[in-house]
Design a protein around this motif. Sequence first.
Motif, PDB file in Angstrom:
ATOM      1  N   GLN A 160      11.655  27.434 -33.918  1.00 49.91           N
ATOM      2  CA  GLN A 160      10.276  27.544 -33.459  1.00 49.91           C
ATOM      3  C   GLN A 160       9.975  28.896 -32.806  1.00 49.91           C
ATOM      4  O   GLN A 160       8.860  29.131 -32.344  1.00 49.91           O
ATOM      5  CB  GLN A 160       9.977  26.425 -32.458  1.00 49.91           C
TER       6      GLN A 160
ATOM      7  N   TYR B  98       5.910  24.132 -28.485  1.00 51.20           N
ATOM      8  CA  TYR B  98       6.365  22.876 -27.883  1.00 51.20           C
ATOM      9  C   TYR B  98       5.984  21.653 -28.724  1.00 51.20           C
ATOM     10  O   TYR B  98       6.687  20.644 -28.719  1.00 51.20           O
ATOM     11  CB  TYR B  98       5.822  22.751 -26.467  1.00 51.20           C
TER      12      TYR B  98
ATOM     13  N   LYS C  44      16.216  23.580 -33.080  1.00 49.09           N
ATOM     14  CA  LYS C  44      14.760  23.585 -33.195  1.00 49.09           C
ATOM     15  C   LYS C  44      14.144  24.676 -32.326  1.00 49.09           C
ATOM     16  O   LYS C  44      13.134  25.278 -32.708  1.00 49.09           O
ATOM     17  CB  LYS C  44      14.202  22.220 -32.794  1.00 49.09           C
ATOM     18  N   VAL C  45      14.723  24.930 -31.150  1.00 48.24           N
ATOM     19  CA  VAL C  45      14.217  26.011 -30.304  1.00 48.24           C
ATOM     20  C   VAL C  45      14.207  27.318 -31.082  1.00 48.24           C
ATOM     21  O   VAL C  45      13.209  28.053 -31.114  1.00 48.24           O
ATOM     22  CB  VAL C  45      15.062  26.161 -29.019  1.00 48.24           C
TER      23      VAL C  45
ATOM     24  N   LEU D 136       8.702  21.534 -31.234  1.00 49.72           N
ATOM     25  CA  LEU D 136       9.997  21.253 -30.625  1.00 49.72           C
ATOM     26  C   LEU D 136      10.106  19.824 -30.112  1.00 49.72           C
ATOM     27  O   LEU D 136      11.117  19.152 -30.339  1.00 49.72           O
ATOM     28  CB  LEU D 136      10.220  22.226 -29.458  1.00 49.72           C
TER      29      LEU D 136
ATOM     30  N   ASP E 288      10.895  30.091 -24.161  1.00 53.59           N
ATOM     31  CA  ASP E 288       9.939  29.927 -25.251  1.00 53.59           C
ATOM     32  C   ASP E 288       9.498  31.304 -25.745  1.00 53.59           C
ATOM     33  O   ASP E 288       9.949  32.335 -25.219  1.00 53.59           O
ATOM     34  CB  ASP E 288       8.776  29.035 -24.801  1.00 53.59           C
TER      35      ASP E 288
END
Length: 265
Positions: free
Chosen positions: A96, A161, A92-93, A164, A118
Amino acid sequence: MSTRGSYPPGVFCWVDLMTTDAATAKVFYTGLFGWDFVDDASQPGGVYTMYRHRGHMVAGMGEMNPSMKASSEAPGWNNYIATDDMDDFAAKVTAQGGTTVFPPMDVGQAGRLAFFTDPEGVKFAAWQAGEHCGSTLVNEPGAPLWTELATRDLAQAEAFYGGLCGWSFHTSTAKEDTYTHIKIGGRSVGGVRCLGGGEEANISPHWVPYFAVADLHATAAKVGELGGRVLVGPVDIDVGTFIAISDPQGAVFMAMQLTVDEEPL
């Protein structure tokens, strides 16, 4: 006593310090917070220190290896988000728009960890609990209290976030200052502040941990005595008073005395 035996996914569950001088850091943090510690040399990465307060694990510490010390990486605190599926979290990181810095790795029977950045380049970590759930004491003097993101792009942070971790974001204004609360299921689990110009123009976006203290002014006095520096404050806000601190090696963290009866974590 605010004890924890587990953490739901998306909640900050652990903090640890990477430092250039573990021996000096031990003197500083035990003197500042009244912690004791246990060293674990069983892992291949070197000695890992568990800081304890009143018998509970509250934070960890490792000393940088020679290559890290020779690089431009500065000492600092890592903030870990709980997950129940590290591989899915890492995927998912990337989806995203983030980056995997250190891929998922088993830490003996304790659990699994990974490090990421991020889209703004801010480092954070994740932890999938095995025998180690994270901090077993929170929201008490000498224990973790809060985790805060300083960003220059609030919209991007919310999109990343939120996708995530399933966080929602609630921004409010008080005394001409805006602050965004991170929430899961209606409960605040962290915060976001937007970096401005002036003195903040050269500050890089980052996550920072807050530790609770019983007497902020006494804590501020100890910082200097132990070789650290108070960078900001004391600053009064609606729930208490805080200071920003640099330890003797330059790692930055916050100390806060609450004036309201609430448990953020």
